[in-house]
Design an enzyme around this catalytic site. Structure first.
Site, PDB file in Angstrom:
ATOM      1  N   ASN A   1       0.778  -1.059   0.074  1.00  0.00           N
ATOM      2  CA  ASN A   1       0.015   0.050  -0.201  1.00  0.00           C
ATOM      3  C   ASN A   1       0.889   0.983   0.000  1.00  0.00           C
ATOM      4  OD1 ASN A   1       0.710  -0.624   2.697  1.00  0.00           O
ATOM      5  ND2 ASN A   1      -0.800   0.565   3.566  1.00  0.00           N
TER       6      ASN A   1
ATOM      7  N   GLY B   1       2.048  -6.126   7.084  1.00  0.00           N
ATOM      8  CA  GLY B   1       1.254  -6.656   6.201  1.00  0.00           C
ATOM      9  C   GLY B   1      -0.156  -7.114   7.095  1.00  0.00           C
TER      10      GLY B   1
ATOM     11  N   THR C   1      -1.276 -13.135   7.856  1.00  0.00           N
ATOM     12  CA  THR C   1       0.005 -13.278   7.394  1.00  0.00           C
ATOM     13  C   THR C   1       0.957 -13.106   8.618  1.00  0.00           C
ATOM     14  OG1 THR C   1      -0.461 -12.553   5.305  1.00  0.00           O
ATOM     15  CG2 THR C   1       1.911 -12.908   5.682  1.00  0.00           C
TER      16      THR C   1
ATOM     17  N   GLU D   1       3.450  -5.187  12.231  1.00  0.00           N
ATOM     18  CA  GLU D   1       2.699  -4.110  11.914  1.00  0.00           C
ATOM     19  C   GLU D   1       1.618  -4.679  11.127  1.00  0.00           C
ATOM     20  OE1 GLU D   1       2.783  -1.399  13.548  1.00  0.00           O
ATOM     21  OE2 GLU D   1       5.107  -1.485  14.228  1.00  0.00           O
TER      22      GLU D   1
ATOM     23  N   CYS E   1      -3.474   1.611   6.327  1.00  0.00           N
ATOM     24  CA  CYS E   1      -3.709   0.867   7.695  1.00  0.00           C
ATOM     25  C   CYS E   1      -4.167   1.712   8.583  1.00  0.00           C
ATOM     26  CB  CYS E   1      -2.512   0.063   8.050  1.00  0.00           C
ATOM     27  SG  CYS E   1      -1.228   1.320   8.292  1.00  0.00           S
TER      28      CYS E   1
ATOM     29  N   GLU F   1       7.315   0.490  15.937  1.00  0.00           N
ATOM     30  CA  GLU F   1       8.552   1.161  14.835  1.00  0.00           C
ATOM     31  C   GLU F   1       8.498   2.466  15.236  1.00  0.00           C
ATOM     32  OE1 GLU F   1       7.020  -0.079  11.047  1.00  0.00           O
ATOM     33  OE2 GLU F   1       8.592  -1.645  11.106  1.00  0.00           O
TER      34      GLU F   1
END
Ligand code: NAD
Length: 508
Positions: A178, A254, A258, A276, A310, A489
């Site tokens: 994205n 992602g 996943t 994340e 997101c 992060e």
């Protein structure tokens, strides 16, 4: 047919590419994206390739290597060999390399922006104003952090403890489609700044700017093996990175499914893990907000990048007393957004990233109808005229009349779809906002700062914006709670993630 003008622009841009070759397939010209391993561009060892599709036109315009665990093994070996020298460089020396990477992207700014827009379907104007500037900032920010990173000491009456912050070795960085180069650089830069060598995988759906970054690395003379970029499918290359015993840390952005899979492999191997993941973010609008500013920013928070961020607000809760007024103004603003060719300057929403994702979003719009939702605007696929007639476009869609517990309100759609829901008071909106399995971000719109702080304290999210959205200071911690991820992060959080703390105690 593949638009000739576009082909010409891209051919001329890539003629000077270091090892890239143009080759013809029928009438179209294709670009060949390659892996970057041990300082060199190369094909997948198996020779297999995957087609890369431009979502605005549905044309195949490039091929990427369909790499597998052999390519990952070669990259890990290169990274391991590069690690002793790279980790021994001073912070200042690593800073110089990261600064050069930033400068290298900046020098080819338009090329990066065009590639990002072509690959992902996002408006070129957005790539130029957000994605590429932010990738440059990421490298500059962590370049400066490389010089300024420090550790703690703890004095005792008879001894001193100091903490060594040592690089982990080889780090694996896996990123989504994205915000391709924006998120890719957000991981790679702190990993390199702290003295690690990296094996990185961009999304197979948007590989282009990561490939351009490998060219930049060659241009600026980054030592071979320090950064390796492998292209291919998630369940092949991504999984091989996660499974490799010599990769000691995984930084992943992602989807939640996943993320769960990665955690199930990496946790028993005791790897450091930063995840994340997805979000279903609430936007909370009180009747004492600054109305016009709120409406325009909530439109931006809902539909930027086709809603494929997101952090986008996909559940808008509006205080009952303001609901009708807000709805009217909001829908009117949304209807003004131009959807179409990402290359046109006034386009606000470009194409959805892939046919599969396009169909997923449309299926959620259909689901919302079966759940009792009323479509206030949008709700349909769109076919622009001209070169984008076959592209994957969806109208910005606003829905109301859905219970906060239904699937449309609980599951991540990740597209230009948002739901309006009225609320009576703070406790009701908190209950609805916190009812989802996710906890990434929230925005609150009110002029009552005490009320805003009460919401900020009780909302289940890692990031809260009050009277703003996506207002980022790169020093702040970034990440989610619940199924939106683990770890943070950003700023020194990332520098700490990519290092091991070792306490050394010296007795006097
Ligand atoms: P995805 O999970 O399908 O893919 C992300 C990356 O993981 C890709 O590079 C993919 O190839 C790789 N991958 C897939 N399967 C893998 C496996 N088994 N092992 C290792 N790697 C694998 O996600 P996506 O569709 O590319 O991105 C959209 C998702 O990303 C959304 O859920 C969105 O919310 C999330 N996202 C989260 C943040 C955040 O900061 N929290 C930011 C951006 C996007």
């Amino acid at each position: 047919m593949f638009p000739k003008q576009t082909i010409r622009i891209f051919i001329s841009k890539f003629q000077d590419a270091i090892v890239t070759k143009n080759f013809s397939v029928g009438l179209a010209t294709m670009f060949k994206i390659q892996n970057y391993i041990n300082g060199k561009l190369q094909n997948a060892l198996s020779g297999s390739e995957i087609n890369s599709i431009e979502p605005a036109t549905a044309h195949t315009f490039a091929t990427i290597p369909k790499s597998n665990e052999s390519d990952v093994a070669a990259a890990v070996l290169a990274a391991k060999n590069a690690f002793p020298a790279w980790s021994k460089l001073s912070g200042e020396q690593r800073m110089m390399y990261l600064m050069k990477m930033a400068d290298g992207i900046e020098k080819r700014f338009d090329e990066f922006a065009e590639a990002e827009s072509k690959d992902s379907g996002k408006p070129l104007s957005l790539a130029k104003s957000v994605d590429i500037p932010r990738a440059i900032s990421n490298f500059r920010f962590f370049a400066s952090a490389a010089q300024q990173f420090s550790s703690e000491s703890h004095a005792m009456p008879d001894a001193i403890n100091f903490t060594l912050r040592q690089p982990i070795g080889v780090a694996g960085c896996i990123s989504p489609w994205n915000l391709p180069i924006y998120l890719f650089s957000w991981k790679i830069a702190p990993a390199l700044a702290t003295g690690n060598c990296v094996v990185a995988k961009p999304s197979e759906i948007t590989p282009f700017t990561a490939f351009l970054l490998s060219q930049v690395c060659i241009e600026i003379g980054l030592p071979a093996g320090v950064l390796n970029i492998i292209h291919g499918l998630g369940n092949e290359v991504g999984q091989a990175i996660v499974e490799h015993s010599e990769i000691k840390a995984i930084s992943f952005t992602g989807g939640t499914i996943t993320g769960k899979r990665i955690a199930s492999i990496a946790a028993p191997m005791f790897k450091k893990l930063s995840l994340e993941l997805g979000g279903k973010n609430p936007t909370i609008v009180f009747d004492d907000c600054d109305f016009e500013n709120t409406v325009s920013n909530v439109v931006r928070a809902s539909f930027s990048n086709q809603g494929e961020i997101c952090l986008c607000g996909s559940r808008i809760f509006v205080e009952e007393s303001l609901y009708e007024k807000f709805k009217t103004a909001f829908v009117a603003e949304v209807q003004k957004l131009k959807v179409g060719d990402p290359l046109e300057a006034d386009t606000k929403l470009g194409a959805i990233v892939s046919q599969q994702h396009f169909e997923k979003i449309l299926s959620y719009i259909e689901l919302s109808k079966t759940e009792g939702g009323k479509i206030l605007c949008g709700g349909n696929a769109l076919k622009p005229e001209g070169r984008c007639a076959n592209g994957y476009f969806i109208e910005p869609t606003v829905i109301e009349n859905l219970p906060h517990t239904c699937r449309t309100q609980q599951e991540e759609i990740f597209g230009p779809v948002t739901v309006l829901t009225p609320f009576k008071n703070e406790s009701e909106v908190l209950e609805m906002a916190n009812s989802v399995p996710y906890g990434l971000a929230c925005s609150v719109w009110t002029n009552n700062i005490s009320k805003a702080n009460r919401i900020a304290e009780k909302i289940e999210a890692g990031v809260v914006w009050i009277n703003c959205w996506l207002h980022r200071d790169l020093r702040t911690p970034f990440g989610g709670i619940k199924q939106s991820g683990i770890g943070r992060e950003g700023g020194m959080e990332a520098m700490r993630f990519f290092t091991e703390a070792k306490n050394v105690c010296i007795k006097y």
